[in-house]
Design a protein around this motif. Structure first.
Motif: not given
Ligand code: MN3
Length: 208
Positions: A31, A86, A168, A172
């Motif tokens: 990630h 992120h 998130d 993924h």
């Protein structure tokens, strides 16, 4: 660390294995070093030939994305949003085992009735995102908090909401360990929230 071109990959504020057993080491590596690095690289690539924007901060680029040349607008929106989201997400996690402070709990109770109701609503929101996106606890301009979802790599930067906590929910973020069980990932993720980092965001969002 630059907050303008060339943007850099901000290291995780903890070890890759720090969130075990809730979020596995391999997921954190893929990630952070895979997905996030790609966003950083592609954001820089998009901006490379446009020196006019090399001193714009990430926030300024995203807020003013409509002023950018059409050729790079989508790339900056997606990759810049990816970097912003992120960096935020990795920052509010940790292996700290800390709990929400009394002040934080009071804010949560004022907005949602109880911590349990907040948890239930946040989890519902995170489960409701179709495809890739985020569930976010945000400060509103009236001193309250609300839960919102956004798609892909959108941000709240062009709203009057200020992010406090975000998850998130793109696969993924959890597929290697949790496969299709997003609900289990959300439960596990609540164990690795760094509530002190969240509190920093409350201050930034003017709730404390
Ligand atoms: Mn992601």
């Amino acid at each position: 660390m630059n907050n303008h071109y060339p943007f850099e990959l901000i290291p995780l504020p903890y070890d890759y294995q720090a969130l075990e057993p809730y979020i596995d080491t391999q997921t954190m590596m893929v990630h952070h070093d895979g997905h996030l690095k790609t966003y950083v690289d592609n954001l820089n690539k998009a901006l490379r030939d446009y020196p006019k924007y090399h001193f714009w901060s990430l926030e300024k680029l995203l807020i003013n994305v409509d002023r950018l040349p059409g050729k790079i607008r989508t790339a900056v929106k997606n990759n810049g949003g990816g970097v912003y989201n992120h960096d935020f997400y990795f920052y509010i996690m940790g292996n700290t085992n800390n709990e929400p402070s009394q002040k934080m709990l009071r804010l949560i109770e004022n907005s949602f009735g109880s911590y349990n109701q907040f948890f239930t609503k946040f989890k519902e929101a995170a489960l409701s995102v179709f495809g890739s996106g985020w569930a976010i606890l945000a400060a509103d301009p009236n001193g309250g908090m609300r839960i919102v979802t956004i798609a892909n790599q959108d941000t709240l930067l062009r709203t009057r909401l200020f992010p406090i906590l975000s998850i998130d929910v793109w696969e993924h973020a959890y597929y290697l360990k949790h496969q299709n069980r997003r609900a289990d990932y959300i439960d596990d993720w609540f164990h690795v929230i760094d509530w002190r980092a969240v509190e920093d965001n409350l201050i930034a969002g003017r709730l404390l």
